[in-house]
Design a protein around this motif. Structure first.
Motif, PDB file in Angstrom:
ATOM      1  N   MET A   1       0.845  -1.193   0.000  1.00  0.00           N
ATOM      2  CA  MET A   1       0.000   0.000   0.000  1.00  0.00           C
ATOM      3  C   MET A   1       0.875   1.236   0.000  1.00  0.00           C
ATOM      4  O   MET A   1       1.726   1.393   0.875  1.00  0.00           O
ATOM      5  N   ARG A   2       0.645   2.114  -0.960  1.00  0.00           N
ATOM      6  CA  ARG A   2       1.490   3.285  -1.088  1.00  0.00           C
ATOM      7  C   ARG A   2       0.913   4.476  -0.335  1.00  0.00           C
ATOM      8  O   ARG A   2      -0.278   4.799  -0.508  1.00  0.00           O
ATOM      9  N   PRO A   3       1.718   5.119   0.505  1.00  0.00           N
ATOM     10  CA  PRO A   3       1.207   6.344   1.157  1.00  0.00           C
ATOM     11  C   PRO A   3       1.073   7.467   0.133  1.00  0.00           C
ATOM     12  O   PRO A   3       1.752   7.458  -0.895  1.00  0.00           O
ATOM     13  N   TRP A   4       0.184   8.436   0.418  1.00  0.00           N
ATOM     14  CA  TRP A   4       0.047   9.585  -0.479  1.00  0.00           C
ATOM     15  C   TRP A   4       1.348  10.371  -0.492  1.00  0.00           C
ATOM     16  O   TRP A   4       1.974  10.519   0.569  1.00  0.00           O
ATOM     17  N   PRO A   5       1.720  10.892  -1.634  1.00  0.00           N
ATOM     18  CA  PRO A   5       2.866  11.807  -1.625  1.00  0.00           C
ATOM     19  C   PRO A   5       2.570  12.977  -0.688  1.00  0.00           C
ATOM     20  O   PRO A   5       1.408  13.405  -0.583  1.00  0.00           O
ATOM     21  N   ALA A   6       3.596  13.463  -0.009  1.00  0.00           N
ATOM     22  CA  ALA A   6       3.389  14.533   0.972  1.00  0.00           C
ATOM     23  C   ALA A   6       2.678  15.712   0.319  1.00  0.00           C
ATOM     24  O   ALA A   6       2.992  16.089  -0.817  1.00  0.00           O
ATOM     25  N   GLY A   7       1.723  16.278   1.036  1.00  0.00           N
ATOM     26  CA  GLY A   7       1.034  17.469   0.546  1.00  0.00           C
ATOM     27  C   GLY A   7      -0.087  17.183  -0.438  1.00  0.00           C
ATOM     28  O   GLY A   7      -0.656  18.102  -1.011  1.00  0.00           O
ATOM     29  N   THR A   8      -0.459  15.908  -0.624  1.00  0.00           N
ATOM     30  CA  THR A   8      -1.552  15.583  -1.538  1.00  0.00           C
ATOM     31  C   THR A   8      -2.884  16.067  -0.960  1.00  0.00           C
ATOM     32  O   THR A   8      -3.157  15.859   0.214  1.00  0.00           O
ATOM     33  N   VAL A   9      -3.674  16.708  -1.782  1.00  0.00           N
ATOM     34  CA  VAL A   9      -5.002  17.149  -1.351  1.00  0.00           C
ATOM     35  C   VAL A   9      -6.013  16.624  -2.361  1.00  0.00           C
ATOM     36  O   VAL A   9      -5.898  16.904  -3.544  1.00  0.00           O
ATOM     37  N   PRO A  10      -6.994  15.828  -1.908  1.00  0.00           N
ATOM     38  CA  PRO A  10      -8.001  15.356  -2.862  1.00  0.00           C
ATOM     39  C   PRO A  10      -8.745  16.537  -3.482  1.00  0.00           C
ATOM     40  O   PRO A  10      -8.899  17.580  -2.829  1.00  0.00           O
ATOM     41  N   ARG A  11      -9.214  16.351  -4.695  1.00  0.00           N
ATOM     42  CA  ARG A  11      -9.957  17.400  -5.391  1.00  0.00           C
ATOM     43  C   ARG A  11     -11.093  17.950  -4.537  1.00  0.00           C
ATOM     44  O   ARG A  11     -11.858  17.170  -3.965  1.00  0.00           O
ATOM     45  N   GLY A  12     -11.209  19.246  -4.476  1.00  0.00           N
ATOM     46  CA  GLY A  12     -12.307  19.870  -3.751  1.00  0.00           C
ATOM     47  C   GLY A  12     -12.178  19.769  -2.244  1.00  0.00           C
ATOM     48  O   GLY A  12     -13.110  20.058  -1.514  1.00  0.00           O
ATOM     49  N   MET A  13     -11.017  19.310  -1.748  1.00  0.00           N
ATOM     50  CA  MET A  13     -10.867  19.123  -0.310  1.00  0.00           C
ATOM     51  C   MET A  13      -9.844  20.077   0.305  1.00  0.00           C
ATOM     52  O   MET A  13      -9.431  19.867   1.444  1.00  0.00           O
ATOM     53  N   LEU A  14      -9.435  21.075  -0.444  1.00  0.00           N
ATOM     54  CA  LEU A  14      -8.472  22.014   0.106  1.00  0.00           C
ATOM     55  C   LEU A  14      -9.164  22.867   1.164  1.00  0.00           C
ATOM     56  O   LEU A  14     -10.088  23.623   0.853  1.00  0.00           O
ATOM     57  N   ARG A  15      -8.757  22.695   2.405  1.00  0.00           N
ATOM     58  CA  ARG A  15      -9.414  23.429   3.487  1.00  0.00           C
ATOM     59  C   ARG A  15      -8.384  24.285   4.196  1.00  0.00           C
ATOM     60  O   ARG A  15      -8.012  24.016   5.334  1.00  0.00           O
ATOM     61  N   GLU A  16      -7.971  25.287   3.443  1.00  0.00           N
ATOM     62  CA  GLU A  16      -6.881  26.123   3.923  1.00  0.00           C
ATOM     63  C   GLU A  16      -7.303  27.059   5.047  1.00  0.00           C
ATOM     64  O   GLU A  16      -6.515  27.384   5.909  1.00  0.00           O
ATOM     65  N   ASP A  17      -8.576  27.495   4.959  1.00  0.00           N
ATOM     66  CA  ASP A  17      -9.056  28.512   5.888  1.00  0.00           C
ATOM     67  C   ASP A  17      -9.282  27.901   7.279  1.00  0.00           C
ATOM     68  O   ASP A  17     -10.317  27.297   7.547  1.00  0.00           O
ATOM     69  N   GLY A  18      -8.288  28.063   8.153  1.00  0.00           N
ATOM     70  CA  GLY A  18      -8.361  27.464   9.487  1.00  0.00           C
ATOM     71  C   GLY A  18      -9.528  27.975  10.309  1.00  0.00           C
ATOM     72  O   GLY A  18     -10.136  27.227  11.067  1.00  0.00           O
ATOM     73  N   ARG A  19      -9.884  29.243  10.136  1.00  0.00           N
ATOM     74  CA  ARG A  19     -11.004  29.811  10.903  1.00  0.00           C
ATOM     75  C   ARG A  19     -12.301  29.139  10.510  1.00  0.00           C
ATOM     76  O   ARG A  19     -13.083  28.731  11.359  1.00  0.00           O
ATOM     77  N   LEU A  20     -12.529  29.031   9.215  1.00  0.00           N
ATOM     78  CA  LEU A  20     -13.792  28.485   8.727  1.00  0.00           C
ATOM     79  C   LEU A  20     -13.906  26.991   9.014  1.00  0.00           C
ATOM     80  O   LEU A  20     -14.940  26.511   9.466  1.00  0.00           O
ATOM     81  N   TYR A  21     -12.840  26.244   8.760  1.00  0.00           N
ATOM     82  CA  TYR A  21     -12.959  24.780   8.826  1.00  0.00           C
ATOM     83  C   TYR A  21     -12.630  24.195  10.189  1.00  0.00           C
ATOM     84  O   TYR A  21     -13.184  23.177  10.572  1.00  0.00           O
ATOM     85  N   ARG A  22     -11.696  24.816  10.908  1.00  0.00           N
ATOM     86  CA  ARG A  22     -11.300  24.221  12.180  1.00  0.00           C
ATOM     87  C   ARG A  22     -11.566  25.143  13.365  1.00  0.00           C
ATOM     88  O   ARG A  22     -11.341  24.763  14.505  1.00  0.00           O
ATOM     89  N   ALA A  23     -12.020  26.371  13.070  1.00  0.00           N
ATOM     90  CA  ALA A  23     -12.340  27.342  14.121  1.00  0.00           C
ATOM     91  C   ALA A  23     -11.132  27.669  14.984  1.00  0.00           C
ATOM     92  O   ALA A  23     -11.270  27.880  16.190  1.00  0.00           O
ATOM     93  N   ILE A  24      -9.945  27.670  14.376  1.00  0.00           N
ATOM     94  CA  ILE A  24      -8.761  28.056  15.137  1.00  0.00           C
ATOM     95  C   ILE A  24      -8.019  29.188  14.428  1.00  0.00           C
ATOM     96  O   ILE A  24      -8.021  29.293  13.204  1.00  0.00           O
ATOM     97  N   GLU A  25      -7.403  30.003  15.254  1.00  0.00           N
ATOM     98  CA  GLU A  25      -6.591  31.116  14.750  1.00  0.00           C
ATOM     99  C   GLU A  25      -5.198  30.570  14.410  1.00  0.00           C
ATOM    100  O   GLU A  25      -4.837  29.470  14.849  1.00  0.00           O
ATOM    101  N   PRO A  26      -4.412  31.354  13.654  1.00  0.00           N
ATOM    102  CA  PRO A  26      -3.048  30.889  13.348  1.00  0.00           C
ATOM    103  C   PRO A  26      -2.240  30.550  14.602  1.00  0.00           C
ATOM    104  O   PRO A  26      -1.372  29.680  14.564  1.00  0.00           O
ATOM    105  N   ASP A  27      -2.537  31.193  15.755  1.00  0.00           N
ATOM    106  CA  ASP A  27      -1.786  30.876  16.980  1.00  0.00           C
ATOM    107  C   ASP A  27      -2.449  29.737  17.766  1.00  0.00           C
ATOM    108  O   ASP A  27      -2.192  29.567  18.966  1.00  0.00           O
ATOM    109  N   SER A  28      -3.320  28.968  17.117  1.00  0.00           N
ATOM    110  CA  SER A  28      -3.962  27.775  17.693  1.00  0.00           C
ATOM    111  C   SER A  28      -4.978  28.059  18.795  1.00  0.00           C
ATOM    112  O   SER A  28      -5.368  27.135  19.512  1.00  0.00           O
ATOM    113  N   THR A  29      -5.401  29.296  18.977  1.00  0.00           N
ATOM    114  CA  THR A  29      -6.479  29.558  19.931  1.00  0.00           C
ATOM    115  C   THR A  29      -7.817  29.473  19.189  1.00  0.00           C
ATOM    116  O   THR A  29      -7.850  29.541  17.958  1.00  0.00           O
TER     117      THR A  29
END
Ligand code: HEC
Length: 215
Positions: free
Chosen positions: A64-92
């Motif tokens: 079983m091959r691991p994904w190459p580092a940094g692989t993001v499935p199509r339509g799954m880029l969730r860069e916006d930490g506030r919107l998707y994970r509710a955290i600020e850049p300083d992890s609060t």
């Protein structure tokens, strides 16, 4: 029945059963040097590796091959930490809303709240939903009452914290992250805020003109 007819019937029977039995035997026996008889080949023969097996071809020895580092499935880029994970850049936890709070967001939140949360927390968030009432009636002693969402503790939580509670659950409350998309989770948080405001309202929150009706 005349004897010769019985012989003929027996021979015919043997002729139909024997070839079928041979095919079935071949079909189920493990792959040998001889090619299997495949009536419906479908995708029987595919060059592939079985999951979770060793494979000396790769340096790490895994088929079983691991994904190459940094692989993001199509339509799954969730860069916006506030919107998707509710955290600020300083992890609060995020305190600001990552979406504009509009009437349509609130009504969406109300609809989703009534579907997902009200069963335990109650339509007004007081912790008196039908599931809770049923559990109380059963008196099994294992039920943790749902928190009153207008309680001081929950009012004091940051919006990001509430978002995380919906996403990951909390102690005995199950997680809803897999069922409720991020935008809807924020809509629910907005509606929970509206419920808190309504349930802790004072006379000052009522417009001057309407106060008379209250008394
Ligand atoms: C199956 C019942 C159930 C459902 C459905 C449910 N909850 Fe809960 N919730 C609980 C229980 C039980 C607790 C208390 C957990 C504890 O203290 O162990 C709780 C606690 C909470 C808290 C308090 C967290 C804190 O910081 O103390 C919040 C906020 C909350 N729920 C929000 C929600 C929202 C929003 C939804 C809908 C998406 C929801 N819950 C759906 C059972 C439920």
């Amino acid at each position: 029945m005349p004897r010769p007819l019985i012989y003929v019937a027996a021979i015919l029977l043997a002729l139909t059963v024997v070839p079928m039995a041979c095919i079935v035997k071949n079909w189920y026996s493990p792959v040998k040097a001889a090619t299997r008889i495949q009536i419906v080949p479908d995708m029987d023969d595919q060059p592939r590796f079985k999951a979770q097996t060793a494979n000396p071809f790769f340096a790490d020895g895994r088929a079983m091959r691991p994904w190459p580092a940094g692989t993001v499935p199509r339509g799954m880029l969730r860069e916006d930490g506030r919107l998707y994970r509710a955290i600020e850049p300083d992890s609060t936890f995020t305190t600001a809303f990552p979406l504009p709070v509009t009437e349509s967001l609130l009504s969406r939140g109300r609809e989703r709240f009534d579907i997902y949360c009200a069963t335990c927390h109650g339509l007004g968030g007081a912790g008196d939903g039908v599931t809770h009432r049923r559990a109380e009636a059963l008196q099994q002693g294992t039920w943790t009452p749902p928190t009153d969402l207008a309680s001081e503790t929950v009012v004091g939580r940051s919006s990001g914290h509430l978002y995380q509670t919906i996403t990951n659950g909390l102690r005995t409350m199950p997680a809803y992250g897999h069922q409720i998309p991020p935008e809807d989770r924020w809509a629910i948080v907005a509606y929970v805020r509206a419920l808190q405001r309504a349930r802790n309202a004072t006379l000052d929150d009522v417009p001057e003109a309407n106060r008379r009706q209250l008394r």
